[in-house]
Design a protein around this motif. Structure first.
Motif, PDB file in Angstrom:
ATOM      1  N   GLY A  15       0.795  -1.223   0.000  1.00  0.00           N
ATOM      2  CA  GLY A  15       0.000   0.000   0.000  1.00  0.00           C
ATOM      3  C   GLY A  15       0.823   1.267   0.000  1.00  0.00           C
ATOM      4  O   GLY A  15       2.041   1.258  -0.205  1.00  0.00           O
ATOM      5  N   TRP A  17       2.243   3.439   2.185  1.00  0.00           N
ATOM      6  CA  TRP A  17       2.660   3.528   3.588  1.00  0.00           C
ATOM      7  C   TRP A  17       3.194   4.919   3.955  1.00  0.00           C
ATOM      8  O   TRP A  17       3.202   5.302   5.114  1.00  0.00           O
ATOM      9  CB  TRP A  17       3.770   2.500   3.861  1.00  0.00           C
ATOM     10  N   SER A  62       0.257   3.092   8.513  1.00  0.00           N
ATOM     11  CA  SER A  62      -0.916   3.818   8.044  1.00  0.00           C
ATOM     12  C   SER A  62      -1.014   3.713   6.539  1.00  0.00           C
ATOM     13  O   SER A  62      -0.201   3.066   5.882  1.00  0.00           O
ATOM     14  CB  SER A  62      -0.838   5.289   8.483  1.00  0.00           C
ATOM     15  N   GLY A  63      -2.047   4.351   5.974  1.00  0.00           N
ATOM     16  CA  GLY A  63      -2.235   4.365   4.539  1.00  0.00           C
ATOM     17  C   GLY A  63      -3.684   4.571   4.166  1.00  0.00           C
ATOM     18  O   GLY A  63      -4.563   4.737   5.021  1.00  0.00           O
ATOM     19  N   HIS A  64      -3.918   4.585   2.857  1.00  0.00           N
ATOM     20  CA  HIS A  64      -5.271   4.717   2.311  1.00  0.00           C
ATOM     21  C   HIS A  64      -5.685   3.471   1.541  1.00  0.00           C
ATOM     22  O   HIS A  64      -6.868   3.236   1.334  1.00  0.00           O
ATOM     23  CB  HIS A  64      -5.352   5.877   1.305  1.00  0.00           C
ATOM     24  N   LYS A  65      -4.716   2.700   1.099  1.00  0.00           N
ATOM     25  CA  LYS A  65      -4.972   1.648   0.113  1.00  0.00           C
ATOM     26  C   LYS A  65      -4.898   0.255   0.744  1.00  0.00           C
ATOM     27  O   LYS A  65      -4.945   0.100   1.953  1.00  0.00           O
ATOM     28  CB  LYS A  65      -3.978   1.789  -1.042  1.00  0.00           C
ATOM     29  N   VAL A  67      -3.908  -3.233   2.274  1.00  0.00           N
ATOM     30  CA  VAL A  67      -2.877  -3.821   3.128  1.00  0.00           C
ATOM     31  C   VAL A  67      -2.934  -5.331   2.936  1.00  0.00           C
ATOM     32  O   VAL A  67      -3.920  -5.974   3.302  1.00  0.00           O
ATOM     33  CB  VAL A  67      -3.095  -3.478   4.612  1.00  0.00           C
ATOM     34  N   ASP A  91      -5.966   4.639  10.244  1.00  0.00           N
ATOM     35  CA  ASP A  91      -6.600   4.627   8.935  1.00  0.00           C
ATOM     36  C   ASP A  91      -6.714   6.052   8.396  1.00  0.00           C
ATOM     37  O   ASP A  91      -7.491   6.855   8.910  1.00  0.00           O
ATOM     38  CB  ASP A  91      -7.983   3.981   9.062  1.00  0.00           C
ATOM     39  N   PHE A 100      -8.305   0.606   3.231  1.00  0.00           N
ATOM     40  CA  PHE A 100      -7.306   0.365   4.271  1.00  0.00           C
ATOM     41  C   PHE A 100      -7.944  -0.330   5.458  1.00  0.00           C
ATOM     42  O   PHE A 100      -7.424  -1.330   5.976  1.00  0.00           O
ATOM     43  CB  PHE A 100      -6.653   1.674   4.727  1.00  0.00           C
ATOM     44  N   PHE A 104      -6.774  -3.996   6.433  1.00  0.00           N
ATOM     45  CA  PHE A 104      -5.959  -4.114   7.646  1.00  0.00           C
ATOM     46  C   PHE A 104      -6.671  -4.996   8.673  1.00  0.00           C
ATOM     47  O   PHE A 104      -6.048  -5.858   9.306  1.00  0.00           O
ATOM     48  CB  PHE A 104      -5.666  -2.742   8.252  1.00  0.00           C
TER      49      PHE A 104
END
Length: 206
Positions: A15, A17, A62-65, A67, A91, A100, A104
């Motif tokens: 993703g 990150w 963390s991230g948006h996409k 995992v 998130d 995400f 996750f």
């Protein structure tokens, strides 16, 4: 110095990150300002598949996409957490139905078992260990802007290992909330990074 606290951001293959890039320096500045911790003020980026993770007192992911951990990433994540490590997962979509969040949480189910990622009570000691938050997790402006799922999340979730939070999970997007130049904190009536101080101190003392 080996006894300095340092902030580790986990880099994972699947993703995006590398988000909220100013947040770590802002939080580290708060630790210097409010506590007596010896702090390395430079963020460290460590790949989740690297054994360097086991030297880290505190990890952030963390991230948006999507995992989707690789086999080695999954093994390291579980070993780190089960052997006393602490991961703060946030998130960036602040959306319980976002990519995400779904992916996750699926990873946590696969690693620790379905349902092990549970809501923690709003009187948990993480809310009073340093600064006091009587109503549980502080709300973020990201939630109040009505983005994501238009919900204000009045709880955090966690994987608990041996009675301690080992993975703290937020849909509140604290990373973006704290993603500004630390010198701009003086314009805030209340410093919104204070809860981050609680998270770090809990991680180091529990």
């Amino acid at each position: 110095m080996d006894n300095e606290f340092f902030f580790t951001r986990l880099q994972y293959e699947s993703g995006d990150w590398d988000v909220d890039q100013r947040m770590p320096s802002n939080l580290l500045n708060s630790l210097v300002e409010y506590t007596t911790l010896k702090v390395d003020t430079q963020e460290r980026i460590i790949t989740l598949s690297s054994d360097d993770i086991f030297k880290s007192p505190f990890c952030y992911i963390s991230g948006h996409k999507l995992v989707q951990f690789t086999k080695k990433e999954r093994e390291n994540f579980e070993k780190y957490v089960r052997n006393g490590g602490f991961v703060f997962a946030d998130d960036c979509n602040h959306d319980i139905d976002g990519l995400f969040a779904k992916s996750f949480e699926r990873q946590m189910d696969e690693i620790f078992g379905p349902g092990e990622l549970k809501k923690i009570p709003n009187d948990h000691e993480i809310y009073t260990i340093f600064f006091e938050f009587d109503d549980g997790p502080p709300t973020t402006s990201q939630e109040l802007n009505g983005w994501g799922d238009d919900l204000v999340h009045d709880y955090l979730k966690a994987i608990v290992v041996d009675g301690r939070i080992a993975v703290l999970y937020s849909n509140k997007d604290y990373g973006c909330e704290w993603d500004y130049d630390f010198r701009n904190k003086r314009w805030y009536k209340i410093d919104n990074t204070r809860f981050g101080v609680n998270i770090v101190l809990y991680a180091l003392t529990s």
